[in-house]
Motif scaffolding. Sequence first.
Motif, short mmCIF file in Angstrom:
data_model
loop_
_atom_site.label_atom_id
_atom_site.label_comp_id
_atom_site.label_asym_id
_atom_site.label_seq_id
_atom_site.Cartn_x
_atom_site.Cartn_y
_atom_site.Cartn_z
N SER A 122 36.93 60.12 38.90
CA SER A 122 36.27 61.41 39.19
C SER A 122 36.44 62.38 38.03
O SER A 122 35.55 63.18 37.75
CB SER A 122 36.79 62.01 40.49
OG SER A 122 38.11 62.50 40.36
N ARG A 123 37.55 62.29 37.34
CA ARG A 123 37.75 63.15 36.17
C ARG A 123 36.78 62.78 35.04
O ARG A 123 36.23 63.65 34.37
CB ARG A 123 39.19 63.06 35.69
CG ARG A 123 40.16 63.71 36.65
CD ARG A 123 41.59 63.60 36.16
NE ARG A 123 42.49 64.19 37.14
CZ ARG A 123 43.44 63.53 37.76
NH1 ARG A 123 43.67 62.26 37.49
NH2 ARG A 123 44.20 64.13 38.65
N VAL A 124 36.57 61.48 34.85
CA VAL A 124 35.62 61.01 33.83
C VAL A 124 34.21 61.43 34.21
O VAL A 124 33.43 61.90 33.35
CB VAL A 124 35.73 59.48 33.64
CG1 VAL A 124 34.60 58.94 32.79
CG2 VAL A 124 37.07 59.11 33.04
N MET A 125 33.84 61.26 35.48
CA MET A 125 32.51 61.67 35.94
C MET A 125 32.30 63.16 35.75
O MET A 125 31.24 63.60 35.32
CB MET A 125 32.34 61.31 37.42
CG MET A 125 32.30 59.83 37.70
SD MET A 125 30.84 59.02 37.06
CE MET A 125 29.59 59.71 38.09
N ARG A 126 33.31 63.95 36.05
CA ARG A 126 33.22 65.41 35.89
C ARG A 126 32.98 65.78 34.43
O ARG A 126 32.10 66.57 34.11
CB ARG A 126 34.49 66.08 36.41
CG ARG A 126 34.49 67.58 36.28
CD ARG A 126 35.82 68.18 36.79
NE ARG A 126 35.81 69.61 36.69
CZ ARG A 126 36.15 70.29 35.59
NH1 ARG A 126 36.53 69.65 34.51
NH2 ARG A 126 36.10 71.60 35.59
N ALA A 127 33.77 65.19 33.54
CA ALA A 127 33.62 65.49 32.11
C ALA A 127 32.24 65.08 31.60
O ALA A 127 31.61 65.83 30.83
CB ALA A 127 34.72 64.77 31.31
N ALA A 128 31.75 63.93 32.04
CA ALA A 128 30.43 63.47 31.60
C ALA A 128 29.33 64.39 32.12
O ALA A 128 28.38 64.71 31.39
CB ALA A 128 30.19 62.04 32.07
N ALA A 129 29.45 64.82 33.36
CA ALA A 129 28.44 65.72 33.93
C ALA A 129 28.42 67.06 33.19
O ALA A 129 27.36 67.58 32.88
CB ALA A 129 28.71 65.94 35.42
N ILE A 130 29.59 67.59 32.91
CA ILE A 130 29.66 68.87 32.18
C ILE A 130 29.06 68.71 30.79
O ILE A 130 28.30 69.57 30.33
CB ILE A 130 31.11 69.38 32.13
CG1 ILE A 130 31.54 69.83 33.53
CG2 ILE A 130 31.26 70.52 31.13
CD1 ILE A 130 33.02 70.14 33.66
N SER A 131 29.37 67.59 30.12
CA SER A 131 28.80 67.34 28.78
C SER A 131 27.28 67.24 28.81
O SER A 131 26.61 67.60 27.86
CB SER A 131 29.37 66.05 28.20
OG SER A 131 30.73 66.21 27.92
N ALA A 132 26.75 66.77 29.94
CA ALA A 132 25.30 66.62 30.08
C ALA A 132 24.63 67.91 30.57
O ALA A 132 23.42 67.94 30.75
CB ALA A 132 24.98 65.49 31.05
N GLY A 133 25.44 68.95 30.77
CA GLY A 133 24.88 70.24 31.19
C GLY A 133 24.71 70.38 32.69
O GLY A 133 24.00 71.28 33.15
N TRP A 134 25.34 69.53 33.47
CA TRP A 134 25.26 69.61 34.92
C TRP A 134 26.29 70.59 35.47
O TRP A 134 27.32 70.83 34.85
CB TRP A 134 25.56 68.25 35.54
CG TRP A 134 24.51 67.21 35.40
CD1 TRP A 134 23.70 67.00 34.32
CD2 TRP A 134 24.17 66.22 36.36
NE1 TRP A 134 22.89 65.92 34.55
CE2 TRP A 134 23.16 65.43 35.80
CE3 TRP A 134 24.63 65.92 37.62
CZ2 TRP A 134 22.59 64.36 36.48
CZ3 TRP A 134 24.07 64.85 38.30
CH2 TRP A 134 23.06 64.09 37.73
N ASN A 135 26.01 71.11 36.65
CA ASN A 135 27.02 71.82 37.42
C ASN A 135 27.87 70.78 38.13
O ASN A 135 27.40 69.69 38.44
CB ASN A 135 26.38 72.71 38.49
CG ASN A 135 25.69 73.89 37.89
OD1 ASN A 135 26.13 74.47 36.91
ND2 ASN A 135 24.58 74.27 38.48
N VAL A 136 29.13 71.11 38.40
CA VAL A 136 30.02 70.20 39.13
C VAL A 136 30.65 70.97 40.27
O VAL A 136 31.15 72.08 40.09
CB VAL A 136 31.11 69.62 38.21
CG1 VAL A 136 32.06 68.73 38.99
CG2 VAL A 136 30.49 68.85 37.06
#
Length: 51
Positions: free
Chosen positions: A14-28
Amino acid sequence: MSTLILSPRYSEDSRVMRAAAISAGWNVLRLSGWRVPEDDVIETVAFYGEP
């Protein structure tokens, strides 16, 4: 904007998914419990949860 919703459990995945989403400009949004708050209206959503 796209939003990734995470379960309340913290895991390495979940930490990896969060970091990837933030890098892609997504809200988490990490849930504080097992229910999505009714007042959160999100147009495009992806949910990551563990079994």
